[in-house]
Write a protein that holds these residues in place. Structure first.
Motif, PDB file in Angstrom:
ATOM      1  N   GLN A 184      -5.924   2.969  -5.492  1.00  0.00           N
ATOM      2  CA  GLN A 184      -5.000   2.356  -6.459  1.00  0.00           C
ATOM      3  C   GLN A 184      -4.420   1.061  -5.904  1.00  0.00           C
ATOM      4  O   GLN A 184      -4.315   0.053  -6.599  1.00  0.00           O
ATOM      5  CB  GLN A 184      -3.870   3.343  -6.746  1.00  0.00           C
ATOM      6  N   ILE A 185      -4.023   1.102  -4.634  1.00  0.00           N
ATOM      7  CA  ILE A 185      -3.456  -0.095  -4.002  1.00  0.00           C
ATOM      8  C   ILE A 185      -4.535  -1.158  -3.832  1.00  0.00           C
ATOM      9  O   ILE A 185      -4.285  -2.345  -4.026  1.00  0.00           O
ATOM     10  CB  ILE A 185      -2.811   0.269  -2.646  1.00  0.00           C
ATOM     11  N   LEU A 187      -4.827  -2.959  -6.942  1.00  0.00           N
ATOM     12  CA  LEU A 187      -3.664  -3.829  -7.138  1.00  0.00           C
ATOM     13  C   LEU A 187      -3.839  -5.142  -6.367  1.00  0.00           C
ATOM     14  O   LEU A 187      -3.554  -6.217  -6.871  1.00  0.00           O
ATOM     15  CB  LEU A 187      -2.442  -3.068  -6.632  1.00  0.00           C
ATOM     16  N   ILE A 196      -2.665  -0.727   4.988  1.00  0.00           N
ATOM     17  CA  ILE A 196      -1.734   0.030   4.153  1.00  0.00           C
ATOM     18  C   ILE A 196      -2.205   1.474   4.123  1.00  0.00           C
ATOM     19  O   ILE A 196      -3.266   1.785   3.582  1.00  0.00           O
ATOM     20  CB  ILE A 196      -1.672  -0.541   2.729  1.00  0.00           C
ATOM     21  N   LEU A 233       1.881 -10.475   0.179  1.00  0.00           N
ATOM     22  CA  LEU A 233       1.809  -9.126  -0.382  1.00  0.00           C
ATOM     23  C   LEU A 233       3.111  -8.774  -1.085  1.00  0.00           C
ATOM     24  O   LEU A 233       3.110  -8.243  -2.201  1.00  0.00           O
ATOM     25  CB  LEU A 233       1.525  -8.119   0.735  1.00  0.00           C
ATOM     26  N   GLU A 234       4.215  -9.092  -0.449  1.00  0.00           N
ATOM     27  CA  GLU A 234       5.511  -8.796  -1.048  1.00  0.00           C
ATOM     28  C   GLU A 234       5.648  -9.446  -2.416  1.00  0.00           C
ATOM     29  O   GLU A 234       6.083  -8.826  -3.379  1.00  0.00           O
ATOM     30  CB  GLU A 234       6.633  -9.342  -0.148  1.00  0.00           C
ATOM     31  N   TYR A 262       3.452  -7.809  -4.915  1.00  0.00           N
ATOM     32  CA  TYR A 262       3.951  -6.489  -5.272  1.00  0.00           C
ATOM     33  C   TYR A 262       5.107  -6.603  -6.256  1.00  0.00           C
ATOM     34  O   TYR A 262       5.179  -5.875  -7.235  1.00  0.00           O
ATOM     35  CB  TYR A 262       4.366  -5.726  -4.019  1.00  0.00           C
ATOM     36  N   TYR A 286       3.824  -7.272  -9.568  1.00  0.00           N
ATOM     37  CA  TYR A 286       3.253  -6.056 -10.147  1.00  0.00           C
ATOM     38  C   TYR A 286       4.360  -5.162 -10.689  1.00  0.00           C
ATOM     39  O   TYR A 286       4.287  -4.660 -11.811  1.00  0.00           O
ATOM     40  CB  TYR A 286       2.428  -5.332  -9.081  1.00  0.00           C
ATOM     41  N   VAL A 287       5.416  -5.002  -9.879  1.00  0.00           N
ATOM     42  CA  VAL A 287       6.531  -4.165 -10.308  1.00  0.00           C
ATOM     43  C   VAL A 287       7.141  -4.718 -11.592  1.00  0.00           C
ATOM     44  O   VAL A 287       7.405  -3.972 -12.541  1.00  0.00           O
ATOM     45  CB  VAL A 287       7.588  -4.081  -9.184  1.00  0.00           C
TER      46      VAL A 287
END
Lengths: 602, 359
Positions: free
Chosen positions: A64-65, A68, A96, A116-117, A120, A123-124
């Motif tokens: 899943q990651i 992403l 990860i 990455l942050e 992410y 994505y959030v």
């Protein structure tokens, strides 16, 4: 009247000539290229620009990651078992495992982690945007209200902080307290509208769209309401786009003018033109006119195309004027095509950065107004600007353009156009032409007055560049360079006079020449300061650049002394003495600045 | 085609370049672009990223707080960046106008778990650089408060989120992507663009200054003249690009695979130089040739950038050491294009040469 007809005739010739030159299938090919350009732009906006692909290597255990991360081409994602990842931890920038990121200790890994942050959080956000209860996902909204300060902005410029140092008790305003209405606690906009805008702004971060969307001027993004993550001021990509859209066509067209001038010089073709009874000013204006109108038409077309207000044309006119003036001189100065290319590319890069840089701060700081582009940015945003703003940002362009045109006109004749000398000596000859033999002191006086706008431009550019360096160094470099630039500018006149006629520089004439230069410099400096730059001139940086407006005799003494040093070196050692003279004068100038302005000595 | 003739032409062009010192200007230009772009980057990043900025501004900013008490007030009070004064809104805004405060926040009477959002109002100064900094710092506080509120309302959130725990970074890494992903390919590739513009000047100059006839009357053929010029421009590319690599390394930027980077740039630059040569041979006049070529250049580079694993991307990957076997594939394709272009150039130059000899 006859001058006007002359100009019209020359302009007609120029148009005819450039069209006959274009006959060799330039037009069809450029149309094809233009179509290709549109296609390629479309293509690349679909696929994205792949410059940073595969920079980072990430090992992931969870599919899943991995999915992403696959959305960001900067990551090369390897899907492996957790034990295998742990064993080969060092061959990846990040791994990860079980939802936790482990990074190696390199700078690259840190950069990867930051990327990455960001991915992410995007994505959030994209998940939050689909929540039914939008106000549970985005519980905090900020309404930003800007307040006009009643003080000038000098306070922040001179290195002080916005507000006085924090104290124990709350500050009490000295002036009248006007009643500020209590803001309403609710948003004046429905949940669904907000959701749409959130989705839009989240998608906006994709590589290409953020560059292209600027053109659709309806970008009122979120109204005044923002979520905390949207709070930072928008990146200034709009001014980059503006540079591409408006400045590049101007640059190209001025290239044509430059070549037209250069072509007159190749094989002495221009002799016929010079042998006519036409005045050189008519020839130059006539030759420049078609390009000027061409550029204005291009700008008008672009303005129509992006559906902006036609007011945009006004700040562009001085820029066009400035570009043409430079094109004229570059075309007259360079000896070969190579030289022409390099000088013109160099010039246009410097000019473009001068135009571009301040406009970044279009909404942040008043200093942005030194660039006409800022006015364009403001117009597109729908903010108004005043005539004063216009004068402030364009006067340097008008002035320098006019001076350059004057120099070009005076030198547009046989012996200058067809000479094969080196660049530096040609520049000197050009200056020598505008320094009258009969009234040398008055010419020196005028020359130093008119060198001021150029010095300002160069020094502002230095300010931009040295801003880069950490604080003490930026100041030191600025100090050295601004002194160097000023000393060179001041002594150039005397140097020219000396090379033209070494006998002229008797001790008496030398003193007079130095005085004329120093007074001219002072007068020019103060004039321009009062006229335009009074706002910046009182900051720490400003005081190094332009000396303070206060007492007059001290700066005069400094200018006089410095020019005198250079002149004496010239007189004693001849041509060799110029560079040591400049060096000594520069040191003196720096010491003066340190002593009087910063008060570092004593 | 004799190598002696080629080197005569190449040397002639070098002498011309050295004489005019234009090459100096070219290097200066590249330096300027490098400085300017890093200025933009450093300047912008520090504006938008408070952590890189914090070393510049250690001072505390005064904030006026009006309205209801909330968790936000506690967050502000515990922050080392701010000093908070609870004030009446009108007084606070008046103080802000006199620059006695850096910003004013108004918080309404909305419960943290209310169905509607908490809408706070932020008053800040217009047209002010420091305001931008204060806003960036306030943003962190707001983000924290948003997270607090979100946790209170968590039971109303329905969607599932793949959890990733990102440990706190030790700082740094801000400019890595810019340096390796933009600055290095830009700087290393710039010599190629300059060389291709140069070859146009060199060729059209022979036509427009009418020095071509003299050259052709020597035993040197037209094809040799053209290739000599191509070689002269091509040689400059690895020299300049190498210089950049050395300069960057002196500045403490580690670059891996520098030999391979130079190889890639040298081969790729030949494509541009040959394109320039063809344009110049076709138009024989500088204005038209440069205009068409620079437009074509934009098209070609934009197109190349839109392709995955393009040569520019490869420069980045080589520099950071993530280029795998595909670099040889890309190199192979590039060489293929160069050979095709080289063949066309050769054929075209021979054809023109023949007309010159007969005419």
């Amino acid at each position: 009247m006859s001058t006007l007809t002359d100009i019209a005739t020359i302009a007609r010739w120029e148009v005819k000539k450039s069209f006959s030159m274009m006959s060799r299938d330039v037009l069809p090919i450029s149309i094809i290229l233009f179509v290709l350009l549109v296609l390629v732009t479309g293509f690349s906006s679909q696929t994205g620009l792949h410059l940073q692909d595969g920079m980072y290597e990430v090992g992931v255990a969870d599919p899943q990651i991995a999915q992403l991360l696959a959305g960001d081409a900067r990551f090369s994602v390897y899907l492996l078992d957790a034990p295998l990842l742990n064993a080969n931890r060092n061959s990846f920038d990040l791994i990860i495992v079980q939802g936790t990121v482990y990074s190696s200790a390199t700078e690259k890994a840190t950069a990867a982690q930051k990327t990455l942050e960001r991915d992410y959080s995007k994505y959030v956000n994209s998940i939050y945007n689909t929540e039914n209860d939008l106000f549970a996902a985005y519980p905090l909204w900020i309404d930003t209200q800007s307040v006009k300060s009643e003080l000038t902005f000098l306070a922040t410029q001179s290195g002080q902080y916005v507000s006085a140092a924090p104290r124990r008790i709350a500050p009490v305003p000295e002036g009248e307290v006007k009643n500020v209405p209590t803001p309403s606690p609710t948003l004046a906009i429905s949940q669904e509208e907000l959701r749409q805008k959130l989705v839009q702004s989240n998608a906006k971060n994709s590589q290409i769209s953020r560059y292209t969307e600027v053109l659709s001027t309806t970008d009122s993004s979120m109204g005044d309401f923002k979520t905390p993550s949207q709070l930072s001021p928008p990146l200034p990509f709009d001014s980059i786009i503006l540079v591409f859209i408006f400045i590049f066509p101007l640059y190209f067209t001025s290239q044509f003018f430059m070549m037209s001038i250069m072509n007159e010089r190749i094989e002495r073709k221009g002799e016929i033109l010079l042998s006519t009874p036409l005045r050189t000013s008519s020839i130059i204006i006539g030759k420049a006119l078609p390009y000027f109108f061409g550029m204005v038409v291009i700008c008008a077309g672009l303005t129509l195309y992006i559906r902006a207000s036609p007011v945009i044309i006004f700040p562009l006119v001085p820029v066009i004027f400035f570009f043409l003036a430079n094109a004229l001189l570059i075309g007259m100065l360079s000896r070969s095509f190579k030289e022409l290319s390099f000088i013109s590319i160099f010039f246009s890069t410097v000019a473009t950065s001068y135009l571009f840089f301040p406009s970044i701060f279009a909404n942040v700081h008043v200093i942005s107004l030194i660039s006409p582009l800022t006015l364009i940015v403001l117009t597109i945003q729908g903010s108004a600007w005043t005539i004063t703003d216009y004068l402030y940002s364009t006067s340097l362009f008008w002035l320098t353009g006019a001076v350059l045109f004057y120099i070009g006109t005076r030198n547009f004749k046989d012996e200058r156009l067809f000479s094969e000398k080196r660049l530096v000596s040609r520049v000197r000859e050009f200056l020598s032409e505008i320094l009258s033999q009969k009234y040398p002191f008055i010419s020196l006086f005028l020359l130093s007055i008119f060198s001021i706008p150029f010095i300002f431009m160069v020094q502002l550019m230095c300010l931009v560049l040295f801003f880069n360096l950490p604080m003490p160094y930026s100041l030191v470099f600025l100090l050295l360079f601004s002194a160097l630039i000023e000393e060179v500018a001041k002594s150039v006149g005397i140097y020219t006079v000396y090379i033209r006629d070494p006998q002229f520089l008797t001790w008496k004439n030398l003193l007079l020449a130095c005085a004329a230069t120093a007074i001219g410099f002072l007068v020019g400096e103060k004039l321009l300061l009062f006229a335009t730059l009074a706002q910046i001139s009182d900051s720490v940086f400003g005081s190094i650049l332009f000396l303070s407006l206060g007492s007059l005799w001290l700066p005069l003494l400094l200018h006089f002394g410095c020019v005198l040093i250079v002149a004496c070196c010239l007189k004693v050692w001849g041509k060799k003495g110029f560079i040591p003279g400049i060096a000594i004068a520069m040191v003196v100038h720096c010491l003066y600045n340190l002593y009087f302005i910063l008060g570092w000595i004593g | 085609m004799r190598s002696k003739h080629l080197s005569i032409i190449a040397k002639k062009e070098f002498r011309g370049l050295m004489n005019e010192r234009t090459i100096l200007l070219a290097v200066l230009l590249q330096l300027f672009i490098a400085m300017f772009s890093s200025f933009l980057m450093v300047g912008l990043t520090s504006m938008y990223d408070p952590s890189s900025l914090s070393k510049y501004s250690r001072s505390r900013y005064s904030i006026g707080y009006a309205g209801n008490e909330s968790q936000l007030l506690t967050n502000l009070q515990t922050s080392p960046d701010f000093r908070v004064y609870q004030m009446d809104l009108s007084t606070a805004v008046a103080a802000l106008k006199e620059r006695k405060l850096a910003a004013v926040i108004y918080v309404p009477d909305t419960r943290p778990d209310a169905p509607e959002p908490v809408k706070i109002t932020l008053y800040s100064l217009q047209n002010d650089l420091q305001t931008a900094i204060v806003e960036v710092k306030l943003r962190d506080i707001f983000l924290k408060y948003e997270q607090d509120l979100r946790e209170i309302r968590a039971d109303r959130l329905k969607q599932e989120i793949v959890p990733i725990q990102v440990p706190a970074t030790s700082g740094g890494g801000d400019f890595y992507e810019f340096v390796y992903g933009l600055l290095i390919p830009l700087l290393v590739f710039m010599p190629a663009i300059i060389a291709s513009a140069l070859v146009i000047d060199l060729i059209t100059e022979e036509y427009q200054q009418e020095t071509l006839e003299t050259l052709i009357s020597t035993p040197i053929t037209f094809g040799e003249i053209v290739w000599g010029k191509v070689i002269a421009c091509e040689v400059l590319v690895p020299i300049q690009a190498g210089l950049w690599l050395v300069l960057l390394m002196i500045n403490g930027i580690a670059i891996l695979n520098s030999g391979l980077i130079l190889l890639q740039v040298t081969v790729t630059s030949l494509i541009l130089i040959l394109l320039g040569t063809l344009t110049a041979l076709h138009y024989r006049e500088r204005t038209a040739a440069q205009f068409i070529f620079s437009t074509a250049l934009v098209v070609v580079i934009l197109f190349a950038l839109a392709l995955p694993s393009n040569p520019l991307n490869l420069l980045t990957r080589l520099a950071v050491g993530t280029a795998a076997g595909e670099q040889w594939l890309v190199l192979g394709i590039t060489v293929g294009i160069v050979i095709v272009l080289g063949y066309i150039t050769h054929w075209y130059a021979e054809k023109i040469g023949k007309t010159h000899q007969t005419g």
